[in-house]
Design a protein around this motif. Structure first.
Motif, PDB file in Angstrom:
ATOM      1  N   TRP A  21      39.045  44.489  75.089  1.00 56.90           N
ATOM      2  CA  TRP A  21      37.844  45.217  74.686  1.00 56.90           C
ATOM      3  C   TRP A  21      36.730  44.272  74.231  1.00 56.90           C
ATOM      4  O   TRP A  21      35.699  44.709  73.742  1.00 56.90           O
ATOM      5  CB  TRP A  21      38.204  46.188  73.556  1.00 56.90           C
ATOM      6  N   GLY A  22      36.964  42.989  74.378  1.00 55.04           N
ATOM      7  CA  GLY A  22      36.000  41.987  73.965  1.00 55.04           C
ATOM      8  C   GLY A  22      36.496  41.215  72.752  1.00 55.04           C
ATOM      9  O   GLY A  22      37.588  41.449  72.221  1.00 55.04           O
ATOM     10  N   GLU A  23      35.682  40.261  72.319  1.00 51.01           N
ATOM     11  CA  GLU A  23      36.063  39.426  71.185  1.00 51.01           C
ATOM     12  C   GLU A  23      36.027  40.241  69.894  1.00 51.01           C
ATOM     13  O   GLU A  23      35.116  41.032  69.668  1.00 51.01           O
ATOM     14  CB  GLU A  23      35.091  38.245  71.080  1.00 51.01           C
ATOM     15  N   GLY A  24      37.032  40.043  69.036  1.00 46.05           N
ATOM     16  CA  GLY A  24      37.068  40.802  67.787  1.00 46.05           C
ATOM     17  C   GLY A  24      38.262  40.444  66.924  1.00 46.05           C
ATOM     18  O   GLY A  24      38.884  39.380  67.097  1.00 46.05           O
ATOM     19  N   ARG A  25      38.607  41.365  66.027  1.00 46.22           N
ATOM     20  CA  ARG A  25      39.642  41.157  65.021  1.00 46.22           C
ATOM     21  C   ARG A  25      40.501  42.414  64.897  1.00 46.22           C
ATOM     22  O   ARG A  25      40.010  43.528  65.129  1.00 46.22           O
ATOM     23  CB  ARG A  25      39.019  40.878  63.649  1.00 46.22           C
TER      24      ARG A  25
ATOM     25  N   TRP B  70      41.107  47.898  66.283  1.00 42.80           N
ATOM     26  CA  TRP B  70      40.471  46.643  66.682  1.00 42.80           C
ATOM     27  C   TRP B  70      38.997  46.723  66.326  1.00 42.80           C
ATOM     28  O   TRP B  70      38.359  47.763  66.555  1.00 42.80           O
ATOM     29  CB  TRP B  70      40.651  46.404  68.171  1.00 42.80           C
ATOM     30  N   LYS B  71      38.461  45.665  65.724  1.00 44.81           N
ATOM     31  CA  LYS B  71      37.063  45.642  65.310  1.00 44.81           C
ATOM     32  C   LYS B  71      36.302  44.610  66.132  1.00 44.81           C
ATOM     33  O   LYS B  71      36.692  43.433  66.170  1.00 44.81           O
ATOM     34  CB  LYS B  71      36.949  45.312  63.822  1.00 44.81           C
ATOM     35  N   ALA B  72      35.226  45.046  66.751  1.00 45.33           N
ATOM     36  CA  ALA B  72      34.437  44.149  67.596  1.00 45.33           C
ATOM     37  C   ALA B  72      33.764  43.073  66.762  1.00 45.33           C
ATOM     38  O   ALA B  72      33.237  43.328  65.674  1.00 45.33           O
ATOM     39  CB  ALA B  72      33.372  44.944  68.353  1.00 45.33           C
ATOM     40  N   GLY B  73      33.768  41.834  67.275  1.00 42.40           N
ATOM     41  CA  GLY B  73      33.039  40.739  66.646  1.00 42.40           C
ATOM     42  C   GLY B  73      33.671  40.231  65.370  1.00 42.40           C
ATOM     43  O   GLY B  73      34.797  40.574  65.007  1.00 42.40           O
TER      44      GLY B  73
END
Length: 494
Positions: free
Chosen positions: A218-222, A185-188
């Motif tokens: 884990w927050g917004e991401g892709r 998972w990649k943040a932002g």
């Protein structure tokens, strides 16, 4: 005869042992960031042949092939030409083109074509499982797979963890415990500098983060690249699949990472047989969008036609590299023309008054009797299309020899040869013998051509020769060859 395959996982030839009548087949599909080229189509075509042969042998094939529609390369094309103003629009544009190309190549349809953007819940659930089991960790809003927790990491590519180079870009490397760890998972969103790596330098650069994002624990991401195939394969097939097909250039890191994350999450073997298709070479390098040395599928279909392209691919076994050049495509065109002429002359002779019940062509009957067994031996020898194709060309030679030498034709032998062309060439190889293709009703096309020829003849009788010639030219442009004789005009599809 049992099918044997070269399993990349073991590095050995193995007998394929099905777990029943069903075969679960997953094909690593295309990242839809550009027009598909003949290198991509080589993978599609060999996966199609595998699907066709397994079905021909009586298996119920569950074929899943993904579209990667979330990727930095796609986001980098936002605002380019008429592709769209967001990542989803760019992806949708190229998905449409890929589907058109697949249909143009007469590929059997997969059971489903899942997209990354449709499977975020499954992807997030899989990542959560890996975190809970201690195989992944969060860092600054991103999540990474810890390769040190998976003892078999490197078993597909035969590499040792300590010898691997770092995966990911510089910003990712600073967040990871081990250089070889990879992003789940990649943040932002996609950073402008990351998009710039894939964007045409002649275009105005993107100055703001771009691409789709989703909420996660884990927050917004892709999602990262590798996690998608595991999630989609498990969703639409099972935790363990039978055959995983992909390009040889994906062995590491993509397929290696698929194994690690899937087996770490389920405790089960991910794929039993890994089959990798060799690269398509041109001008000494692999055909690649990034190198600019590619021939798009659309252009190739327009210039050569589907049967020449499929015949080209059928000249080389899937595991070997293949070269695309003017010479190799010309050879394929000659082979296809030879097959098509033999089939058409066999049909014409079989339906003529010269086809007799008691005439006997021992050579043609023997060749036709043997072709099924010989093709089965070749195809069960790791899908050896080159040898199988040689058998079909041998049948063409036997048909031509009989027709050249006989005054009366062996009806039964010709009928059986026609059936062999349609079963092996059509059903197994996907070539357009008879009505084997998926492109429409041939009889309707023939009726329409005949209607145009009737109009053309009326124009000639009226002295409108320029108009008659123009109609003939129009037919030629559509791939219809017209021949005039004292008995009237005849035609054939080129």
């Amino acid at each position: 005869m049992t099918l044997s395959v070269t399993n990349t996982l073991t590095g050995e030839r193995e007998d394929f042992e099905a777990r029943g009548d069903d075969v679960l087949l997953y094909v690593c599909g295309l990242t839809v960031s550009d027009d598909a080229h003949l290198g991509h189509a080589r993978l599609w075509m060999h996966a199609d042949i595998m699907h066709r042969w397994l079905a021909y042998e009586g298996y119920d094939v569950h074929h899943v092939e993904n579209f990667t529609d979330v990727n930095e390369k796609i986001a980098a094309r936002i605002g380019e030409d008429d592709l769209g103003d967001d990542e989803a629009d760019v992806a949708e544009h190229f998905v449409g083109d890929v589907i058109r190309d697949m249909r143009g190549l007469n590929l059997k349809r997969a059971e489903v074509y899942p997209r990354v953007s449709e499977h975020l819940p499954e992807i997030i659930d899989l990542i959560e499982t890996l975190v809970d089991r201690g195989h992944a960790y969060e860092s600054n809003g991103s999540v990474y797979f810890d390769v040190s927790t998976f003892d078999d990491y490197g078993k597909l590519s035969n590499q040792q963890v300590e010898e691997l180079e770092a995966q990911g870009n510089e910003s990712e490397r600073s967040e990871k415990r081990n250089p070889a760890d990879f992003a789940l998972w990649k943040a932002g969103a996609v950073a402008p500098e990351t998009a710039a790596e894939h964007r045409d330098p002649d275009l105005e650069p993107l100055t703001e983060p771009c691409g789709q994002t989703w909420e996660s624990p884990w927050g917004e991401g892709r999602p990262g690249w590798h996690i998608e195939c595991s999630a989609m394969s498990m969703t639409h097939l099972d935790d363990t699949i039978d055959i995983h097909v992909g390009g040889r250039d994906l062995v590491f890191p993509h397929h290696e990472n698929e194994i690690a994350q899937s087996e770490a999450a389920t405790g089960e073997q991910f794929a039993r047989y890994w089959l990798h298709v060799g690269l398509l070479q041109t001008e000494g390098d692999k055909m690649s969008s990034s190198l600019g040395n590619f021939f798009t599928v659309t252009d190739a279909l327009d210039e050569f036609g589907v049967d020449v392209i499929r015949t080209f691919y059928l000249s080389t076994a899937y595991g070997s590299e293949q070269t695309f050049s003017e010479g190799t495509i010309s050879e394929a065109e000659e082979r296809w023309n030879r097959l098509e002429r033999a089939y058409e002359t066999a049909v014409d002779a079989c339906d003529s008054p010269d086809a007799r019940t008691k005439a006997e062509a021992a050579g043609l009957r023997e060749t036709t009797d043997e072709i099924y067994e010989n093709v089965r031996a070749a195809m069960n020898d790791d899908f050896n299309v080159r040898e199988a194709m040689a058998e079909l060309l041998g049948l063409a030679s036997a048909v031509n020899k009989h027709l050249d030498e006989a005054d009366e034709y062996d009806y039964r032998a010709l009928r059986e040869a026609i059936e062999a062309f349609e079963a092996i060439g059509g059903e197994v190889f996907g070539l357009s013998f008879g009505d084997s293709g998926e492109g429409g009703d041939v009889s309707v096309a023939e009726d329409l051509v005949q209607l145009v020829l009737d109009v053309r003849e009326a124009e000639r009788e009226a002295g409108n020769y320029d108009r008659a010639d123009a109609l003939r030219d129009d037919l030629a442009a559509l791939g219809v060859e017209v021949e005039d004789s004292g008995d009237g005009a005849t035609f054939r599809f080129e």
